[in-house]
Design a protein around this motif. Structure first.
Motif, PDB file in Angstrom:
ATOM      1  N   ALA A  36      -1.341   0.955  33.879  1.00 45.99           N
ATOM      2  CA  ALA A  36      -1.547   2.114  34.735  1.00 45.99           C
ATOM      3  C   ALA A  36      -0.698   1.972  35.995  1.00 45.99           C
ATOM      4  N   PHE A  37       0.241   2.865  36.152  1.00 47.88           N
ATOM      5  CA  PHE A  37       1.092   2.880  37.330  1.00 47.88           C
ATOM      6  C   PHE A  37       0.569   3.937  38.294  1.00 47.88           C
ATOM      7  N   THR A  38       0.567   3.595  39.576  1.00 49.19           N
ATOM      8  CA  THR A  38       0.198   4.559  40.607  1.00 49.19           C
ATOM      9  C   THR A  38       1.406   4.794  41.498  1.00 49.19           C
ATOM     10  N   GLU A  39       1.562   6.021  41.926  1.00 51.20           N
ATOM     11  CA  GLU A  39       2.732   6.379  42.731  1.00 51.20           C
ATOM     12  C   GLU A  39       2.645   5.729  44.117  1.00 51.20           C
ATOM     13  N   VAL A  40       3.785   5.224  44.579  1.00 53.63           N
ATOM     14  CA  VAL A  40       3.873   4.619  45.908  1.00 53.63           C
ATOM     15  C   VAL A  40       5.012   5.283  46.663  1.00 53.63           C
ATOM     16  N   ALA A  41       4.957   5.190  47.972  1.00 50.95           N
ATOM     17  CA  ALA A  41       6.011   5.742  48.815  1.00 50.95           C
ATOM     18  C   ALA A  41       7.246   4.850  48.757  1.00 50.95           C
ATOM     19  N   ALA A  42       8.385   5.423  49.044  1.00 58.06           N
ATOM     20  CA  ALA A  42       9.652   4.687  48.977  1.00 58.06           C
ATOM     21  C   ALA A  42       9.683   3.523  49.968  1.00 58.06           C
ATOM     22  N   LYS A  61      19.954   8.397  42.924  1.00 61.82           N
ATOM     23  CA  LYS A  61      18.959   8.707  43.943  1.00 61.82           C
ATOM     24  C   LYS A  61      17.579   8.359  43.392  1.00 61.82           C
ATOM     25  N   LEU A  62      16.776   7.678  44.196  1.00 59.47           N
ATOM     26  CA  LEU A  62      15.414   7.334  43.802  1.00 59.47           C
ATOM     27  C   LEU A  62      14.540   8.577  43.956  1.00 59.47           C
ATOM     28  N   GLU A  63      14.009   9.048  42.837  1.00 54.37           N
ATOM     29  CA  GLU A  63      13.167  10.243  42.853  1.00 54.37           C
ATOM     30  C   GLU A  63      11.704   9.884  43.122  1.00 54.37           C
ATOM     31  N   TYR A  73       7.274  -2.442  39.031  1.00 54.20           N
ATOM     32  CA  TYR A  73       7.628  -1.130  39.543  1.00 54.20           C
ATOM     33  C   TYR A  73       8.276  -0.287  38.458  1.00 54.20           C
ATOM     34  N   LYS A  74       7.872   0.957  38.396  1.00 57.42           N
ATOM     35  CA  LYS A  74       8.483   1.952  37.511  1.00 57.42           C
ATOM     36  C   LYS A  74       9.216   2.910  38.440  1.00 57.42           C
ATOM     37  N   LEU A  75      10.522   2.965  38.281  1.00 60.04           N
ATOM     38  CA  LEU A  75      11.342   3.762  39.181  1.00 60.04           C
ATOM     39  C   LEU A  75      12.019   4.887  38.411  1.00 60.04           C
ATOM     40  N   GLU A  76      11.872   6.094  38.907  1.00 54.97           N
ATOM     41  CA  GLU A  76      12.558   7.237  38.320  1.00 54.97           C
ATOM     42  C   GLU A  76      13.753   7.548  39.219  1.00 54.97           C
ATOM     43  N   ILE A  77      14.949   7.402  38.648  1.00 52.76           N
ATOM     44  CA  ILE A  77      16.165   7.633  39.413  1.00 52.76           C
ATOM     45  C   ILE A  77      16.953   8.750  38.744  1.00 52.76           C
ATOM     46  N   SER A  78      17.852   9.366  39.515  1.00 48.75           N
ATOM     47  CA  SER A  78      18.663  10.438  38.950  1.00 48.75           C
ATOM     48  C   SER A  78      20.095  10.309  39.447  1.00 48.75           C
TER      49      SER A  78
END
Length: 97
Positions: A36-42, A61-63, A73-78
């Motif tokens: 379970a991943f929870t969203e964190v601030a940059a 760019k880190l979305e 960490y699970k990072l969504e980048i574009s």
């Protein structure tokens, strides 16, 4: 006549033996566990993780960023229209999932 009856019995008996054999059926079940991943601030992302993303994926760019209980960490980048998801540990090492 005895031979005819005997051969008929053998032929009919072989049909019942073949009918009793069932084909082997293989069933495979896959279960995928996701932490379970929870969203964190940059600003909560360690510097080592940010550095890895900048070096390994230039001009991206880190979305969004997510963190689990294992400090991964699970990072969504574009990059333009393309979006990617990468996983790292707290030290910045990329994890393959």
């Amino acid at each position: 006549m005895k031979k005819l009856v005997l051969s008929a019995a053998i032929v009919l008996g072989s049909f019942s033996v073949n009918a009793a054999v069932l084909p082997a059926i293989s069933i495979t079940q896959s279960v995928i566990f996701q932490d379970a991943f929870t969203e964190v601030a940059a600003d909560q992302i360690p510097a080592a993780v940010k550095s890895t993303v900048e070096k390994s994926f230039p001009n991206t760019k880190l979305e969004k960023a997510y963190k689990n209980d294992k400090n991964e960490y699970k990072l969504e980048i574009s990059s333009g229209d393309k979006k990617y998801t990468i996983f790292t540990d707290a030290s910045g090492n990329i994890i393959k999932k």
